[in-house]
Design a protein around this motif. Sequence first.
Motif, PDB file in Angstrom:
ATOM      1  N   LEU A 376       7.716 -12.576   9.970  1.00  0.00           N
ATOM      2  CA  LEU A 376       6.926 -13.116  11.079  1.00  0.00           C
ATOM      3  C   LEU A 376       5.436 -12.998  10.792  1.00  0.00           C
ATOM      4  N   LEU A 377       5.016 -11.851  10.279  1.00  0.00           N
ATOM      5  CA  LEU A 377       3.604 -11.658   9.962  1.00  0.00           C
ATOM      6  C   LEU A 377       3.147 -12.623   8.869  1.00  0.00           C
ATOM      7  N   ARG A 378       3.938 -12.756   7.821  1.00  0.00           N
ATOM      8  CA  ARG A 378       3.555 -13.651   6.727  1.00  0.00           C
ATOM      9  C   ARG A 378       3.513 -15.101   7.187  1.00  0.00           C
ATOM     10  N   ALA A 379       4.451 -15.483   8.020  1.00  0.00           N
ATOM     11  CA  ALA A 379       4.449 -16.864   8.522  1.00  0.00           C
ATOM     12  C   ALA A 379       3.211 -17.163   9.348  1.00  0.00           C
ATOM     13  N   ALA A 380       2.628 -16.114   9.950  1.00  0.00           N
ATOM     14  CA  ALA A 380       1.418 -16.284  10.757  1.00  0.00           C
ATOM     15  C   ALA A 380       0.148 -16.170   9.924  1.00  0.00           C
ATOM     16  N   GLY A 381       0.280 -16.025   8.605  1.00  0.00           N
ATOM     17  CA  GLY A 381      -0.889 -16.011   7.744  1.00  0.00           C
ATOM     18  C   GLY A 381      -1.406 -14.638   7.387  1.00  0.00           C
ATOM     19  N   TYR A 382      -0.624 -13.595   7.669  1.00  0.00           N
ATOM     20  CA  TYR A 382      -1.068 -12.242   7.375  1.00  0.00           C
ATOM     21  C   TYR A 382      -0.573 -11.783   6.004  1.00  0.00           C
ATOM     22  N   THR A 383      -1.422 -11.011   5.317  1.00  0.00           N
ATOM     23  CA  THR A 383      -0.989 -10.264   4.144  1.00  0.00           C
ATOM     24  C   THR A 383      -0.393  -8.950   4.630  1.00  0.00           C
ATOM     25  N   VAL A 384       0.764  -8.610   4.127  1.00  0.00           N
ATOM     26  CA  VAL A 384       1.501  -7.469   4.687  1.00  0.00           C
ATOM     27  C   VAL A 384       1.633  -6.357   3.654  1.00  0.00           C
ATOM     28  N   GLU A 385       1.346  -5.137   4.098  1.00  0.00           N
ATOM     29  CA  GLU A 385       1.614  -3.926   3.331  1.00  0.00           C
ATOM     30  C   GLU A 385       2.512  -3.024   4.160  1.00  0.00           C
ATOM     31  N   GLY A 386       3.296  -2.209   3.495  1.00  0.00           N
ATOM     32  CA  GLY A 386       4.179  -1.314   4.237  1.00  0.00           C
ATOM     33  C   GLY A 386       4.453  -0.029   3.488  1.00  0.00           C
ATOM     34  N   SER A 387       4.732   1.011   4.244  1.00  0.00           N
ATOM     35  CA  SER A 387       5.070   2.307   3.667  1.00  0.00           C
ATOM     36  C   SER A 387       6.130   2.967   4.541  1.00  0.00           C
ATOM     37  N   GLN A 388       6.998   3.726   3.899  1.00  0.00           N
ATOM     38  CA  GLN A 388       7.877   4.605   4.664  1.00  0.00           C
ATOM     39  C   GLN A 388       7.288   6.001   4.612  1.00  0.00           C
ATOM     40  N   LEU A 389       7.131   6.604   5.777  1.00  0.00           N
ATOM     41  CA  LEU A 389       6.628   7.961   5.868  1.00  0.00           C
ATOM     42  C   LEU A 389       7.775   8.883   6.256  1.00  0.00           C
ATOM     43  N   SER A 390       7.954   9.899   5.469  1.00  0.00           N
ATOM     44  CA  SER A 390       8.993  10.882   5.749  1.00  0.00           C
ATOM     45  C   SER A 390       8.381  12.260   5.551  1.00  0.00           C
ATOM     46  N   ALA A 391       8.077  12.935   6.632  1.00  0.00           N
ATOM     47  CA  ALA A 391       7.409  14.230   6.562  1.00  0.00           C
ATOM     48  C   ALA A 391       8.408  15.352   6.787  1.00  0.00           C
ATOM     49  N   ALA A 392       8.125  16.475   6.184  1.00  0.00           N
ATOM     50  CA  ALA A 392       8.902  17.695   6.421  1.00  0.00           C
ATOM     51  C   ALA A 392       7.920  18.789   6.808  1.00  0.00           C
ATOM     52  N   ARG A 393       8.154  19.374   7.964  1.00  0.00           N
ATOM     53  CA  ARG A 393       7.222  20.368   8.488  1.00  0.00           C
ATOM     54  C   ARG A 393       7.739  21.786   8.265  1.00  0.00           C
ATOM     55  N   LEU A 394       6.791  22.695   8.103  1.00  0.00           N
ATOM     56  CA  LEU A 394       7.173  24.091   7.965  1.00  0.00           C
ATOM     57  C   LEU A 394       7.834  24.592   9.251  1.00  0.00           C
ATOM     58  N   ALA A 395       8.888  25.336   9.098  1.00  0.00           N
ATOM     59  CA  ALA A 395       9.583  25.938  10.242  1.00  0.00           C
ATOM     60  C   ALA A 395      10.029  27.343   9.847  1.00  0.00           C
ATOM     61  N   ASP A 396       9.894  28.269  10.756  1.00  0.00           N
ATOM     62  CA  ASP A 396      10.243  29.663  10.478  1.00  0.00           C
ATOM     63  C   ASP A 396      11.746  29.876  10.557  1.00  0.00           C
ATOM     64  N   LEU A 397      12.229  30.754   9.722  1.00  0.00           N
ATOM     65  CA  LEU A 397      13.614  31.195   9.742  1.00  0.00           C
ATOM     66  C   LEU A 397      13.664  32.673  10.105  1.00  0.00           C
ATOM     67  N   PRO A 398      14.796  33.127  10.610  1.00  0.00           N
ATOM     68  CA  PRO A 398      14.920  34.559  10.900  1.00  0.00           C
ATOM     69  C   PRO A 398      14.664  35.400   9.643  1.00  0.00           C
ATOM     70  N   GLY A 399      14.044  36.514   9.833  1.00  0.00           N
ATOM     71  CA  GLY A 399      13.772  37.410   8.721  1.00  0.00           C
ATOM     72  C   GLY A 399      12.477  37.097   8.003  1.00  0.00           C
ATOM     73  N   GLY A 400      11.693  36.150   8.539  1.00  0.00           N
ATOM     74  CA  GLY A 400      10.399  35.851   7.937  1.00  0.00           C
ATOM     75  C   GLY A 400      10.404  34.752   6.902  1.00  0.00           C
ATOM     76  N   SER A 401      11.571  34.175   6.628  1.00  0.00           N
ATOM     77  CA  SER A 401      11.619  33.069   5.671  1.00  0.00           C
ATOM     78  C   SER A 401      11.087  31.785   6.315  1.00  0.00           C
TER      79      SER A 401
END
Length: 421
Positions: A376-401
Motif C-alpha cells: 500500500l505504501l509503495r503504491a502511494a509513492g513511498y519508499t519503504v524501510e522496515g525492521s523487526q525489533l526484538s528486545a530482551a530485558r534484564l530480569a532478576d531471578l531468585p538467588g541474585g541471578s
Amino acid sequence: MAPVTRMEPVAGVTVVGLDAAGAPPHPALAPVLAAAGLVVGAARHLGAVPVPAGAETVALGPLAPAVHRLTAAVAAGVPAVVLASGDPGLFGIVRRLRAAGLPLRVVPAVSSVAAAFARAGLPWDGAAVVTAHGRDPRPALNACRALPLVAVLTAPGAGAAELGAGLLGWPRRLLVAEHLGTDAERIREVTPEQAAAQTWSDPHVLLSLAEPVESERDRVTAGGMRADNQPAAAPVGGWALPESRYAHRDSMITKSEVRALVVARLRPRLGRLVWDVGAGSGSVGIECALLGAAVLAVEQDPEAGATIRANATAHAVDVRLVSGRAPQALAGLPEPDAVFVGGGGADVLAAVVARQPERVVLTLAALDRVAPAVGLLRAAGYTVEGSQLSAARLADLPGGSIRLAATNPVVVLTGERPCTT
C-alpha cells in the motif's frame, strides 16, 4: 579602553532600527545619516527621518536592486545607511545583507516583538519567536499549536485571521498588536475563532498563549511561560521513557525500545505536525511533543482518551485529542508532516497515505499484515524501510541471578516520500 559614546560616521553600511514602540530614533542615527551618501529603507522609514539633501535614496521593494546599490556604495567608499523596523537582526534585513557579504554595523531599536510583549505586560524570555513573513506559514502555525508562548511576525495572507483559523481546536488566547508605535496602535485579545472572523490591519504581531498546564513538575506557569525558560529544547528527562512513566492499561503501550525508533523515524521538531493515530496511552505523540512538534492524537476509546490527557498533563505538553474512530475521524484534520499509525487496519493506512504526509511510520505485530502494508505504501509513492525489533530485558531471578526476558517482536515500517527533509 575608553567608553564608546557615539558612532562615528565611516564608509560602510550602518543598519539602524526605528523603534517599534514609538520612541525617537537612536542618537547614533544623526551623525551617520548626516554623512550618508546613500540611504535605503521602506518609503515610510525614509519619510520619518531627515535624509540629507545630497544623499541618494532607494525605497525598498524587491531587495536585490538595493543590495546591488549598497555593494556599489561600499566599493566606492560611500557611507550608506539602511533604515529598518525595530531590531533588524530579528528576522530582519541584517541576515540578507550579511549573506551578500556587506560589512555591517547595526544599531537596533525595540523590536515589534518586544514592544508587543511590553504592551501586554508579559515576560517573554522563554517565548519562541517565529515568522510567517515571506514563507510557508505552516511552521509558524505548528509552533503555536505546540508551544505555550509564541510570537509570530505576520504578513498579508499569513496573519491573525489565517493563524486563528489554523488554531481552531487548540485552547489558545491570541493577542494581536496592530500598528505598534503609531497613533493607530491597538492591542486586542481574541480567541482563535474571533481572530479568524475578523480583518486585521498590517503590520501586526500575534502572540499565542496556551492555557496554563499544571503538572507535578510545574513546568508551565499561569502566563503560558515554561518555568525552565526554554521555548523548545530536548526534554530534560529524555525520551524513549520507560513504560512506568505513562499511565496505560493491559500493557497497551508502545514499548520504549520500539518507541525510540518510531520517534526517530517521525523526526519531530518545532514547526512540524505529527498525527498519532490509534494513540492508546499517547506515549509516541507525547514524546514528539516533548521534542517540539505539534501533535494530534486520534483515539476512539473514551477511557484511553482520558489516559492520553492525563499523560500529556503529567509531561506538561499540549497534545490535542481527537475522539473518534479512524479513518472517519481523520477527515478535516490539518495536514500532517508525519503520521504514526499505532492501530487500525488497511483502511486507516490508506486514509493516511491519501493525505500524502512526508513520512508514515507504523508498527505491526502480525506478520501477515506486513506485505499488504508495504504494498500500500509503495503504491502511494513511498519508499519503504522496515525492521523487526526484538528486545530482551534484564530480569532478576531468585538467588541474585539475572536472566533475559524477551518482549514480543514488532515490525516497524517507515514510508518516506521522495525529496523530504
